[in-house]
Design an enzyme around this catalytic site. Structure first.
Site, PDB file in Angstrom:
ATOM      1  N   CYS A 136      -3.179   2.580   2.559  1.00 16.13           N
ATOM      2  CA  CYS A 136      -3.729   3.656   3.382  1.00 16.13           C
ATOM      3  C   CYS A 136      -2.789   4.854   3.454  1.00 16.13           C
ATOM      4  O   CYS A 136      -3.234   6.000   3.419  1.00 16.13           O
ATOM      5  CB  CYS A 136      -4.062   3.130   4.771  1.00 16.13           C
ATOM      6  SG  CYS A 136      -5.416   1.919   4.727  1.00 16.13           S
ATOM      7  N   CYS A 149      -1.021   0.709   6.346  1.00 12.36           N
ATOM      8  CA  CYS A 149      -0.372  -0.074   5.297  1.00 12.36           C
ATOM      9  C   CYS A 149      -0.024   0.854   4.124  1.00 12.36           C
ATOM     10  O   CYS A 149      -0.325   2.042   4.142  1.00 12.36           O
ATOM     11  CB  CYS A 149      -1.307  -1.190   4.835  1.00 12.36           C
ATOM     12  SG  CYS A 149      -2.765  -0.592   3.943  1.00 12.36           S
ATOM     13  N   HIS A 173     -10.383  -0.553   4.701  1.00  8.72           N
ATOM     14  CA  HIS A 173      -9.609  -0.430   5.938  1.00  8.72           C
ATOM     15  C   HIS A 173     -10.163   0.755   6.724  1.00  8.72           C
ATOM     16  O   HIS A 173     -10.764   1.664   6.158  1.00  8.72           O
ATOM     17  CB  HIS A 173      -8.136  -0.200   5.629  1.00  8.72           C
ATOM     18  CG  HIS A 173      -7.439  -1.391   5.061  1.00  8.72           C
ATOM     19  ND1 HIS A 173      -6.076  -1.490   5.015  1.00  8.72           N
ATOM     20  CD2 HIS A 173      -7.922  -2.536   4.519  1.00  8.72           C
ATOM     21  CE1 HIS A 173      -5.727  -2.637   4.468  1.00  8.72           C
ATOM     22  NE2 HIS A 173      -6.836  -3.297   4.151  1.00  8.72           N
ATOM     23  N   GLU A 183      -8.821   3.361   7.951  1.00  8.85           N
ATOM     24  CA  GLU A 183      -8.355   4.662   7.486  1.00  8.85           C
ATOM     25  C   GLU A 183      -9.126   5.136   6.257  1.00  8.85           C
ATOM     26  O   GLU A 183      -9.528   6.299   6.167  1.00  8.85           O
ATOM     27  CB  GLU A 183      -6.858   4.615   7.125  1.00  8.85           C
ATOM     28  CG  GLU A 183      -5.952   4.210   8.244  1.00  8.85           C
ATOM     29  CD  GLU A 183      -5.639   2.718   8.272  1.00  8.85           C
ATOM     30  OE1 GLU A 183      -6.588   1.890   8.162  1.00  8.85           O
ATOM     31  OE2 GLU A 183      -4.468   2.359   8.414  1.00  8.85           O
TER      32      GLU A 183
END
Length: 192
Positions: free
Chosen positions: A114, A111, A81, A83
């Site tokens: 993360c 999420c 992701h 992040e």
């Protein structure tokens, strides 16, 4: 009052501070610039066919130390992701997995994975643009950041929210139209 950010861009968003108190501090010009950099990262994800989410990490002095965009498909990595990619770069730049003075700017609410990484890295602050009503873990679906961990990170929501959200809406609208065209009969008749 809001350092050049139009009011609809979340200039006066509420957020909890490290002790769980609510602050009404407006976003500054540096915040807006950082989110714009995250939006540029999101556009790079789109070019690769990834969901357009981008992130940047700034150190305590405001220096850019990490950038990232979604790379789950191209890297065959469910953890790639935006992040996580940005946090990995920032940790390498500082030579430490702890980033206590750092701030993460991300175009979409993080999420649970993360948000967990943010807490383990001990970031000072997370600023996100659009809320994620399906998997957001900073208040939309879960509020992992408010759990009683040994470290608390300030979370600020809504910076450039409309711009961040519109980028995602355009991406998914185009994706749906492409899928619809592929399913269209080859009769040559226009589809609605």
């Amino acid at each position: 009052m809001h350092s050049g950010a139009p009011p609809d861009e979340g200039a006066g968003s509420l957020a909890g501070d490290a002790d769980g108190r609510v602050c009404q501090e407006p976003f500054g010009e540096a915040d807006v610039a950082a989110m714009r950099a995250a939006l540029e990262q999101a556009k790079l994800a789109w070019k690769l066919g990834e969901v357009p989410v981008g992130a940047v990490v700034l150190d305590g002095a405001g220096k850019l130390i990490g950038v990232g965009f979604n790379r789950t498909i191209v890297d065959h990595d469910p953890t790639a992701h935006a992040e996580i990619v940005a946090l990995r770069m920032a940790a390498k730049a500082l030579g430490n997995y702890r980033l206590p003075e750092a701030s993460l700017y991300v175009t979409l609410e993080p999420c649970a994975m993360c948000t967990g990484a943010v807490l383990h890295a001990r970031l000072s602050r997370v600023v996100y643009g659009a809320r994620d009503p399906k998997t957001g873990a900073c208040g939309s679906v879960l509020d992992v950041s408010a759990s009683p961990f040994n470290h608390q990170t300030v979370v600020r929501a809504g910076l450039l929210e409309q711009e961040c959200g519109e980028l995602l809406r355009r991406f998914f609208r185009e994706r749906r139209l492409s899928a619809k065209r592929l399913k269209a009969p080859e009769s040559g008749e226009p589809q609605e």
